[in-house]
Scaffold this motif. Structure first.
Motif: not given
Length: 557
Positions: A295-301, A403-406, A410-420
């Motif tokens: 679960v990739m969480i991103a957002g501004p300050s 993380g801000i790049h979640g 390009k942050m998680s380029y090697a991870l399968p899309d269906d795992s994110k």
């Protein structure tokens, strides 16, 4: 003021000149415009901002602010707004309009919702734009009048602007400044340009059930970027606006009324319940997808990412999953390898500040079922360390990565899309000062950061405001371009929170001295906060996102 004086000495850029009494700052600015790359919008007389139609009445030192300065840019937008309001009234007819509300920013546009006895069509919007252009071409003067409160209230009752009458109930002053544009009267908190001719660049387009007012950004004040709809962001903002209407809290005066009448506790409980319901919905969607491991969480300050990740983890546990928090910041490259900004400061917010290769190696190994030792970044030494933090994912384990790049692939380029599963979080306030004076979402986040950084990092209000432009640039480059790629959006703004932040923020803002570069922003924020009744934190739940900033959270934030 000495009535007998015929002229005053004005010093600009170290050069002193005599000007006749009654000369306006606009007239003086005309002689210096050639020295500025952008349109001059305001004067600064002896350290105090003055609108250009004001007249000199003493010897003084003068500087100028342009539309590329933050205060000047807001002044341009405010002036465009009053021009839009007059055009809507003139084209549609004030008798047919029930309500016009400047809702929120969508990209480079400002969404305006209009209700009344008519259908808003493309043809009407085109006529509104044409009418605005007529006003600009005529260069109509905008007149500022100081009115007694009773007089202003009577005026706005006649114009069916009862939201302003309600707002003025909480003013300590006996007078109010009202702007007059060719017989159309309105109230705005902040400065105004002297005439319509200054607003040379704008566009108006039909959007959803309303329209968008498109204006230049402050970095390129003569160019209008193409308006790009942001449907996911718009839906999230519209949902928050609908919540506010259902709760009966659309404007600051509505919130003040709730506080005054003892309804704050119920408002807090309902707002917190609405947020918890949304978090529960996101958790259910993650489970429903199946196969989600990241679960990739991103957002501004100051969006409340940390509290949100904890609350989401609780909800995931109710589905039988075992969440593990991961901070992407632990994958910072060592300090000496961190890229630098043009001014020489470290650029911690660019993607290159993260060791994306190592991050992807570790995440792929975890996905493959391997046992991996995860790093911890030591912010004191500027080095990555390993402290025995081993992880191995079982069938029910899931990583919650903040993380801000979640959202950037390009942050998680090697991870399968269906795992994110990607989540965008921001504090998207839809509360207005009144129907025509919107509250920028950035103001709410800045106040959050002021309060939090003073409490947790000992940062002064001056330092936080000083750093804010750099923070905003990082968000614009690294977060906002990816927000529409999120699988879900979460709005962390709480309709009552500015009343809670007020008593914490005001002392920090008052500590900024006149003459310091951050002084104007401090004064603006103090004026903004003056509209709110203050409340304490006693009634806030321990897991509230606001607790991340004011303290007292049950989570480690």
């Amino acid at each position: 003021m000495d009535e007998k004086r015929q002229s005053y000495t004005v010093t600009i850029n170290g050069e002193a000149k005599a000007y006749p009494a009654g000369t306006t700052f606009e007239e003086i600015a005309g002689a210096y415009q050639k020295d500025y790359p952008c349109q001059i919008a305001l004067a600064v007389r002896n350290g105090k901002i003055r609108e250009l139609f004001k007249k000199i009445d003493k010897d003084c030192t003068v500087e100028f602010l342009t539309v590329s300065d933050d205060t000047g840019h807001k002044t341009y937008n405010r002036t465009a707004t009053i021009i839009l309001m007059k055009a809507l009234n003139d084209v549609i007819g004030a008798d047919k309009i029930e309500k016009i509300k400047m809702e929120f920013a969508i990209g480079n546009g400002y969404y305006c919702a209009i209700k009344g006895d008519f259908e808003l069509t493309d043809d009407i919007v085109a006529k509104v734009k044409q009418k605005m252009q007529e006003y600009v071409d005529k260069d109509i003067r905008i007149i500022k009048n100081s009115m007694l409160l009773d007089e202003a209230n009577e005026l706005f009752k006649q114009q069916k602007m009862t939201d302003k009458v309600s707002l003025f109930r909480y003013r300590g002053s006996s007078t109010v400044n009202v702007y007059n544009l060719d017989g159309y009267y309105d109230y705005y908190y902040g400065y105004m340009l002297p005439s319509t001719g200054y607003v040379k660049y704008f566009d108006v387009q039909k959007y959803e059930d309303g329209l968008v007012l498109i204006l230049p950004n402050k970095n390129n004040s003569t160019v209008l970027d193409v308006f790009r709809p942001l449907p996911k962001l718009f839906k999230s903002m519209e949902m928050a606006s609908d919540w506010g209407e259902k709760l009966g809290v659309d404007t600051v005066s509505d919130l003040n009324d709730q506080i005054r009448m003892g309804g704050l506790n119920e408002l807090v409980l309902v707002q917190e319940a609405l947020q918890e319901r949304r978090i529960s919905e996101i958790a259910s969607e993650i489970v429903k997808r199946g196969g989600i491991k990241f679960v990739m969480i991103a957002g501004p300050s100051s969006s409340g990412k940390t509290t949100f990740s904890h609350r989401l983890s609780v909800q995931l546990r109710t589905h039988g999953l075992t969440p593990h928090p991961i901070a992407a910041d632990d994958y910072f490259v060592d300090r000496e390898k961190t890229p630098r900004q043009p001014n020489g400061d470290y650029d911690f917010e660019c993607l290159e500040a993260i060791d994306t290769q190592k991050f992807n190696e570790d995440m792929c190994a975890l996905l493959a079922g391997e046992r991996v030792e995860l790093p911890t970044f030591n912010f004191v030494t500027g080095k990555r360390e390993y402290r025995g933090n081993f992880k191995q994912l079982g069938a029910d384990d899931i990583l919650v990565i903040e993380g801000i790049h979640g959202l950037n692939d390009k942050m998680s380029y090697a991870l399968p899309d269906d795992s994110k599963y990607k989540i965008y979080i921001s504090a998207l306030t839809t509360l207005n000062i009144d129907e025509h004076n919107r509250i920028p979402t950035t103001d709410g986040r800045l106040l959050r950061r002021l309060v939090r950084d003073a409490r947790t990092r000992g940062a002064s209000g001056k330092r936080t405001i000083q750093m804010w432009p750099s923070v905003r640039r990082g968000e614009t480059e690294n977060i906002f371009p990816f927000q529409e790629s999120a699988d879900a959006m979460f709005n962390s703004a709480l309709i009552y929170e500015l009343a809670v932040l007020k008593p914490f923020a005001e002392p920090l803002l008052y500590s900024i001295e006149k003459g310091e570069p951050e002084y104007f922003e401090a004064v603006r924020l103090l004026k903004f906060l003056s509209y709110f009744l203050a409340v304490g934190t006693e009634e806030l739940p321990k897991n509230s996102i606001v607790r991340e900033f004011v303290g007292g959270s049950c989570f480690k934030v």
